[in-house]
Design a protein around this motif. Structure first.
Motif, PDB file in Angstrom:
ATOM      1  N   MET A  96      -8.836 -12.888  15.693  1.00 17.21           N
ATOM      2  CA  MET A  96      -8.897 -12.739  14.244  1.00 17.21           C
ATOM      3  C   MET A  96      -7.492 -12.972  13.682  1.00 17.21           C
ATOM      4  O   MET A  96      -6.512 -12.427  14.182  1.00 17.21           O
ATOM      5  N   THR A  97      -7.419 -13.746  12.622  1.00 14.07           N
ATOM      6  CA  THR A  97      -6.132 -14.043  12.002  1.00 14.07           C
ATOM      7  C   THR A  97      -5.669 -12.877  11.132  1.00 14.07           C
ATOM      8  O   THR A  97      -6.461 -12.010  10.756  1.00 14.07           O
ATOM      9  N   ALA A  98      -4.389 -12.895  10.792  1.00 10.62           N
ATOM     10  CA  ALA A  98      -3.848 -11.862   9.905  1.00 10.62           C
ATOM     11  C   ALA A  98      -4.541 -11.915   8.553  1.00 10.62           C
ATOM     12  O   ALA A  98      -4.862 -10.865   7.976  1.00 10.62           O
ATOM     13  N   VAL A  99      -4.803 -13.114   8.057  1.00  5.92           N
ATOM     14  CA  VAL A  99      -5.476 -13.250   6.760  1.00  5.92           C
ATOM     15  C   VAL A  99      -6.867 -12.635   6.827  1.00  5.92           C
ATOM     16  O   VAL A  99      -7.294 -11.926   5.917  1.00  5.92           O
ATOM     17  N   ALA A 100      -7.588 -12.876   7.913  1.00  6.94           N
ATOM     18  CA  ALA A 100      -8.925 -12.298   8.075  1.00  6.94           C
ATOM     19  C   ALA A 100      -8.852 -10.771   8.103  1.00  6.94           C
ATOM     20  O   ALA A 100      -9.689 -10.088   7.501  1.00  6.94           O
ATOM     21  N   ARG A 101      -7.841 -10.223   8.777  1.00  5.24           N
ATOM     22  CA  ARG A 101      -7.666  -8.765   8.811  1.00  5.24           C
ATOM     23  C   ARG A 101      -7.351  -8.225   7.422  1.00  5.24           C
ATOM     24  O   ARG A 101      -7.851  -7.173   7.023  1.00  5.24           O
ATOM     25  N   TYR A 102      -6.509  -8.945   6.680  1.00  6.53           N
ATOM     26  CA  TYR A 102      -6.204  -8.536   5.310  1.00  6.53           C
ATOM     27  C   TYR A 102      -7.467  -8.500   4.463  1.00  6.53           C
ATOM     28  O   TYR A 102      -7.698  -7.542   3.728  1.00  6.53           O
ATOM     29  N   ILE A 103      -8.281  -9.534   4.575  1.00  5.45           N
ATOM     30  CA  ILE A 103      -9.523  -9.590   3.791  1.00  5.45           C
ATOM     31  C   ILE A 103     -10.449  -8.450   4.186  1.00  5.45           C
ATOM     32  O   ILE A 103     -11.041  -7.799   3.322  1.00  5.45           O
ATOM     33  N   ASP A 104     -10.555  -8.177   5.480  1.00  2.22           N
ATOM     34  CA  ASP A 104     -11.377  -7.038   5.935  1.00  2.22           C
ATOM     35  C   ASP A 104     -10.885  -5.736   5.309  1.00  2.22           C
ATOM     36  O   ASP A 104     -11.681  -4.926   4.834  1.00  2.22           O
ATOM     37  N   THR A 105      -9.576  -5.524   5.306  1.00  3.83           N
ATOM     38  CA  THR A 105      -9.013  -4.303   4.726  1.00  3.83           C
ATOM     39  C   THR A 105      -9.300  -4.240   3.233  1.00  3.83           C
ATOM     40  O   THR A 105      -9.672  -3.182   2.711  1.00  3.83           O
ATOM     41  N   LEU A 106      -9.109  -5.349   2.538  1.00  2.00           N
ATOM     42  CA  LEU A 106      -9.371  -5.381   1.101  1.00  2.00           C
ATOM     43  C   LEU A 106     -10.821  -5.028   0.806  1.00  2.00           C
ATOM     44  O   LEU A 106     -11.115  -4.334  -0.172  1.00  2.00           O
ATOM     45  N   GLN A 107     -11.709  -5.479   1.657  1.00  2.00           N
ATOM     46  CA  GLN A 107     -13.128  -5.185   1.451  1.00  2.00           C
ATOM     47  C   GLN A 107     -13.482  -3.772   1.893  1.00  2.00           C
ATOM     48  O   GLN A 107     -14.178  -3.056   1.170  1.00  2.00           O
ATOM     49  N   ASP A 108     -13.001  -3.356   3.064  1.00  2.00           N
ATOM     50  CA  ASP A 108     -13.381  -2.052   3.611  1.00  2.00           C
ATOM     51  C   ASP A 108     -12.667  -0.885   2.923  1.00  2.00           C
ATOM     52  O   ASP A 108     -13.288   0.119   2.599  1.00  2.00           O
ATOM     53  N   GLN A 109     -11.368  -0.992   2.728  1.00  2.00           N
ATOM     54  CA  GLN A 109     -10.602   0.099   2.141  1.00  2.00           C
ATOM     55  C   GLN A 109     -10.446  -0.035   0.635  1.00  2.00           C
ATOM     56  O   GLN A 109     -10.273   0.955  -0.059  1.00  2.00           O
ATOM     57  N   GLY A 110     -10.477  -1.290   0.148  1.00  2.00           N
ATOM     58  CA  GLY A 110     -10.255  -1.523  -1.272  1.00  2.00           C
ATOM     59  C   GLY A 110     -11.515  -1.683  -2.090  1.00  2.00           C
ATOM     60  O   GLY A 110     -11.455  -1.793  -3.310  1.00  2.00           O
ATOM     61  N   GLY A 111     -12.663  -1.720  -1.418  1.00  2.00           N
ATOM     62  CA  GLY A 111     -13.918  -1.868  -2.133  1.00  2.00           C
ATOM     63  C   GLY A 111     -14.072  -3.214  -2.824  1.00  2.00           C
ATOM     64  O   GLY A 111     -14.935  -3.373  -3.687  1.00  2.00           O
TER      65      GLY A 111
ATOM     66  N   PRO B 209       0.645 -20.657   1.344  1.00  2.00           N
ATOM     67  CA  PRO B 209       1.594 -19.569   1.608  1.00  2.00           C
ATOM     68  C   PRO B 209       1.760 -18.593   0.443  1.00  2.00           C
ATOM     69  O   PRO B 209       1.895 -17.384   0.667  1.00  2.00           O
ATOM     70  N   ASP B 210       1.745 -19.084  -0.798  1.00  2.00           N
ATOM     71  CA  ASP B 210       1.842 -18.170  -1.945  1.00  2.00           C
ATOM     72  C   ASP B 210       0.647 -17.224  -1.989  1.00  2.00           C
ATOM     73  O   ASP B 210       0.788 -16.043  -2.309  1.00  2.00           O
ATOM     74  N   THR B 211      -0.520 -17.745  -1.648  1.00  2.00           N
ATOM     75  CA  THR B 211      -1.730 -16.922  -1.630  1.00  2.00           C
ATOM     76  C   THR B 211      -1.685 -15.935  -0.470  1.00  2.00           C
ATOM     77  O   THR B 211      -2.116 -14.793  -0.600  1.00  2.00           O
ATOM     78  N   GLN B 212      -1.117 -16.359   0.652  1.00  2.00           N
ATOM     79  CA  GLN B 212      -0.957 -15.434   1.780  1.00  2.00           C
ATOM     80  C   GLN B 212      -0.057 -14.268   1.387  1.00  2.00           C
ATOM     81  O   GLN B 212      -0.331 -13.124   1.740  1.00  2.00           O
ATOM     82  N   LEU B 213       1.004 -14.561   0.644  1.00  2.00           N
ATOM     83  CA  LEU B 213       1.898 -13.503   0.176  1.00  2.00           C
ATOM     84  C   LEU B 213       1.160 -12.553  -0.762  1.00  2.00           C
ATOM     85  O   LEU B 213       1.287 -11.327  -0.644  1.00  2.00           O
ATOM     86  N   LEU B 214       0.370 -13.100  -1.679  1.00  2.00           N
ATOM     87  CA  LEU B 214      -0.428 -12.280  -2.590  1.00  2.00           C
ATOM     88  C   LEU B 214      -1.372 -11.366  -1.805  1.00  2.00           C
ATOM     89  O   LEU B 214      -1.464 -10.169  -2.073  1.00  2.00           O
ATOM     90  N   LEU B 215      -2.070 -11.927  -0.816  1.00  2.00           N
ATOM     91  CA  LEU B 215      -2.991 -11.126   0.004  1.00  2.00           C
ATOM     92  C   LEU B 215      -2.235 -10.041   0.776  1.00  2.00           C
ATOM     93  O   LEU B 215      -2.721  -8.916   0.909  1.00  2.00           O
TER      94      LEU B 215
END
Length: 111
Positions: free
Chosen positions: A1-16, A45-51
């Motif tokens: 799993m990529t870092a971006v995928a983990r970020y998205i999972d966190t945004l969905q799971d912890q951030g609703g 890369p700018d979007t990765q920073l935002l995420l």
């Protein structure tokens, strides 16, 4: 799993947040967010920073709020941001303003 995928999972799971939320504030389609999550494409890369910034903020908010409350906190007008929404400040590159609010929350100086 990529870092971006983990970020998205966190945004969905912890951030609703939903995939459409992430698509809206990154200005891409929901299908693109799905490809990022699947690891078949990477955001600019700018979007990765935002995420990454949003991931950090959501992780800190998770210490205090449920996922539904985190989402509401991000989308509701905030008095410490002069009535602006935290999500808009983050997207506009002013994540430090939101982080300062979290620092005050941690210090129990939240007004």
């Amino acid at each position: 799993m990529t870092a971006v995928a983990r970020y998205i999972d966190t945004l969905q799971d912890q951030g609703g947040l939903k995939g459409t939320d992430i698509a809206n504030f990154t200005d891409v389609s929901s299908a693109t967010v799905h490809r990022w999550k699947a690891g078949t494409h990477l955001p600019h890369p700018d979007t990765q920073l935002l995420l990454a910034q949003l991931h950090y903020i959501v992780s800190r908010l998770d210490e205090y709020y449920s996922p539904a409350e985190v989402r509401l906190w991000l989308y509701a007008p905030h008095p410490q941001l002069e009535g602006r929404r935290a999500i808009d400040a983050i997207v506009a590159g002013r994540a430090t303003e939101v982080i300062a609010i979290l620092d005050r929350l941690d210090a129990e100086a939240y007004l």
